[in-house]
Scaffold this motif. Structure first.
Motif, PDB file in Angstrom:
ATOM      1  N   VAL A  73       0.362   6.721  -7.377  1.00  0.00           N
ATOM      2  CA  VAL A  73       0.192   7.001  -5.959  1.00  0.00           C
ATOM      3  C   VAL A  73      -1.238   7.454  -5.680  1.00  0.00           C
ATOM      4  N   PRO A  74      -1.904   6.810  -4.737  1.00  0.00           N
ATOM      5  CA  PRO A  74      -3.259   7.260  -4.386  1.00  0.00           C
ATOM      6  C   PRO A  74      -3.230   8.642  -3.757  1.00  0.00           C
ATOM      7  N   ALA A  94      -0.235   5.891   5.039  1.00  0.00           N
ATOM      8  CA  ALA A  94       0.548   5.078   5.969  1.00  0.00           C
ATOM      9  C   ALA A  94       1.730   4.426   5.279  1.00  0.00           C
ATOM     10  N   GLY A  95       1.506   3.877   4.088  1.00  0.00           N
ATOM     11  CA  GLY A  95       2.584   3.189   3.389  1.00  0.00           C
ATOM     12  C   GLY A  95       3.719   4.102   2.995  1.00  0.00           C
ATOM     13  N   LEU A  96       3.385   5.301   2.519  1.00  0.00           N
ATOM     14  CA  LEU A  96       4.441   6.226   2.119  1.00  0.00           C
ATOM     15  C   LEU A  96       5.189   6.783   3.323  1.00  0.00           C
ATOM     16  N   ALA A  97       4.509   6.949   4.446  1.00  0.00           N
ATOM     17  CA  ALA A  97       5.206   7.366   5.666  1.00  0.00           C
ATOM     18  C   ALA A  97       6.217   6.309   6.076  1.00  0.00           C
ATOM     19  N   ALA A  98       5.817   5.046   5.959  1.00  0.00           N
ATOM     20  CA  ALA A  98       6.739   3.957   6.274  1.00  0.00           C
ATOM     21  C   ALA A  98       7.891   3.909   5.290  1.00  0.00           C
ATOM     22  N   GLY A 153       0.830  -1.195   0.000  1.00  0.00           N
ATOM     23  CA  GLY A 153       0.000   0.000   0.000  1.00  0.00           C
ATOM     24  C   GLY A 153       0.863   1.242   0.000  1.00  0.00           C
ATOM     25  N   ALA A 154       0.623   2.134  -0.946  1.00  0.00           N
ATOM     26  CA  ALA A 154       1.430   3.354  -1.065  1.00  0.00           C
ATOM     27  C   ALA A 154       0.579   4.587  -0.859  1.00  0.00           C
TER      28      ALA A 154
END
Length: 602
Positions: A143-144, A119-123, A115-116
């Motif tokens: 990217v969503p 949450a995913g991009l923060a990770a 998942g991007a």
């Protein structure tokens, strides 16, 4: 106006998602905002309501049609009764079986991020900075999008404005919203770590020419009682003008040599003996397996899965008329986690806004059945619905205090005919809204002060013919569909409400005096509304380190969850007056997992 609306329309069709946006606050930290910046913000705001719902894109759920193996029992895990298992059959289904011969490619990594989104991009952003070996993937082709708001506690920007947050009070306010059905340590994780994330993302956004601003509405009582309304919402200007926050982080990752693997749809997690070791994905080239020492689910909720919504969120379905969700949020991560032995929050927690404008006579709820079910409204959000004007049911009668969090009126409408309500006001509406001074994404005062007109504010409902306008209250009643005794009730209710305004006392529901308004000055306006569904925020149970828990609340080794796929934070509602907490907690949770795996977490 037209060009911005056209841009948003074209962008919505290009992207496989629905913009989750509304009004933006424009309060700047230090100095003054330039006229050019103000003009851009006003253009951004106008036209949002003009975007028709595109939730139908990818709306159909993907629940397998085979029999269920699990349901939500005493702790959200294994089925407690045969009846419960029968309910699960409608949405969970059996875990897919993928033959080893079907795997066309296998990759290995230390940290797999599925998942991007927020949450995913923060990770991924933290993982890249900390030198972790990771792979990030997403089912979409890019990217969503996400809401540009972001909640942070005691940030440098709050301190610069002499804002101090009462942390214990905030912790317990969020716990009260959830009726105690939450993990306070997880909530505290957001409270304690959010300032550090705001600092990080602010530096990233500066490279894109965007400056952080702190939303500071006046503090006041609302909803007929006392809520804690902390100043925690941040946004980056010019907001909602590409590149947005997710775009900027993704571009930064690419520059660091970490491209996101798009069009990777997770089919299942790889798991055995209570341990997760990666996932299998459906790609355009065939099935791909990614082995990982640790896996993070950041796949979002299930608002775009009508089968899951019908089974798990009946109250939300009963009051919603419009779609504001990301169509890729079909519950894939939640189902995969349950198949791998995880537990889920037992109680529903939807995010519903009171902005689903519809024509007279339209009911809330789905039209159609199963995976093809859709909400009936074509306007994804009409922001004036969140203003505390008088609201009545189909019998022409008020039924609740209109000055409450967004979802209160929506849920109250489930006790009314059709699950909808009608909002009514007169030509003094702009002055009324200045006095109302709502908070969050319904806050419109800055735009009125910049010269925004009523026609611009309600362009979508006017263009669609849903918003009714009349020279007399009697004529408006006819246009809104009131007849017979219901019309008499409506006319009497307007007079009664005018009396409340004159006396500055709401004798029926205790709405604050400053949020009462007269309905006397023509022309008069009315519009029917239901809820607009944004997302679901009940998910897999996690601890304060975002580790996924099994039905006995033991850690499932190697599996983490962050954002809307995870639970343990909200229950029953979205705490609207803690503005930006949803995106804030998603970001902090994702970042915390990467820091934890690198040894950098405290």
């Amino acid at each position: 106006m037209a060009s911005i609306a056209q841009f948003l329309h074209d962008d919505a069709l290009r992207r496989p998602i629905t913009p989750l946006v509304d009004a933006r606050e424009i309060h700047e930290i230090g100095g003054t905002m330039s006229k050019e910046s103000m003009k851009m913000n006003r253009r951004d705001f106008l036209g949002l309501g003009a975007v028709a719902a595109v939730g139908a894109m990818g709306l159909a759920g993907c629940a397998p049609q085979t029999s269920a193996e699990k349901d939500l029992g005493a702790t959200g895990g294994a089925a407690a009764t045969p009846e419960a298992a029968a309910v699960a059959e409608d949405w969970l289904g059996a875990e897919p079986e993928i033959a080893e011969s079907d795997i066309v490619e296998t990759l290995d990594t230390d940290f797999l991020i599925i998942g991007a989104g927020t949450a995913g991009l923060a990770a991924a952003g933290a993982a890249a900075d900390l030198g972790l070996n990771f792979i990030a993937c997403d089912k979409s082709n890019q990217v969503p999008e996400t809401r540009e708001y972001l909640g942070g506690v005691d940030t440098a920007y709050a301190k610069a404005n002499n804002v101090t947050i009462d942390r214990p009070k905030l912790l317990n306010e969020l716990t009260r919203y959830a009726s105690g059905k939450c993990n306070q340590k997880l909530i505290k994780r957001w409270i304690d770590d959010s300032a550090e994330y705001i600092d990080w993302v602010t530096e990233v956004m500066k490279d894109a020419g965007k400056e952080v601003m702190l939303d500071m509405p006046p503090e006041h009582a609302t909803g007929g009682t006392d809520y804690y309304v902390p100043y925690v919402q941040h946004l980056w200007e010019p907001s909602y003008v590409p590149p947005t926050r997710n775009d900027v982080i993704a571009e930064r990752l690419s520059g660091q040599g970490h491209d996101i693997l798009f069009e990777h749809k997770m089919v299942k997690l790889v798991h055995a003996d209570g341990k997760v070791t990666g996932a299998i994905f459906e790609t355009k080239d065939g099935m791909k397996q990614i082995n990982a020492k640790n896996t993070l689910l950041a796949t979002g909720g299930y608002a775009a899965n009508p089968v899951m919504m019908t089974a798990l969120q009946p109250s939300a379905v009963a009051c919603c008329t419009a779609s504001s969700f990301n169509p890729t949020c079909t519950g894939d991560g939640i189902k995969a986690g349950l198949w791998a032995g995880a537990s889920k929050d037992k109680d529903a927690a939807p995010m519903v806004f009171d902005r689903g404008a519809v024509a007279p006579g339209v009911d809330a709820g789905y039209e159609g059945e199963g995976e093809g079910a859709m909400f009936r409204g074509s306007i994804f959000q009409e922001n004036i619905g969140s203003q505390p004007f008088m609201k009545v049911n189909r019998h022409g009668q008020r039924f609740a205090n209109e000055s409450t969090p967004y979802d209160f009126i929506c849920f109250a409408a489930t006790y009314q005919p059709g699950g909808v309500w009608c909002q009514v006001y007169d030509s003094n509406m702009m002055d009324d809204m200045l006095r109302f001074e709502t908070v969050g994404c319904s806050r419109v005062v800055p735009y009125i002060e910049m010269g925004m007109t009523y026609d611009e504010y309600t362009a979508a409902s006017q263009e669609s013919g849903i918003l009714m306008k009349a020279d007399t209250i009697e004529e408006l009643a006819d246009m809104l569909g009131f007849t017979g005794q219901d019309k008499d009730n409506f006319l009497a209710e307007v007079e009664r409400y005018n009396g409340f305004y004159d006396n500055q006392v709401d004798e029926d529901f205790g709405k604050e005096a400053y949020r009462l308004s007269a309905i006397r000055q023509p022309p008069f306006y009315g519009c029917w509304f239901g809820g607009s569904l944004l997302t679901t925020i009940d998910g897999l149970r996690i601890n304060e380190n975002c580790q996924v828990l099994d039905p006995e609340l033991n850690v499932i080794e190697g599996l983490y969850a962050a954002g809307d796929v995870s639970g343990s934070f909200f229950s029953g509602n979205y705490p609207e007056y803690v503005v930006g907490v949803a995106c804030g907690r998603s970001s902090v949770e994702g970042r915390h997992v990467a820091k934890l795996l690198s040894g950098a977490a405290q």
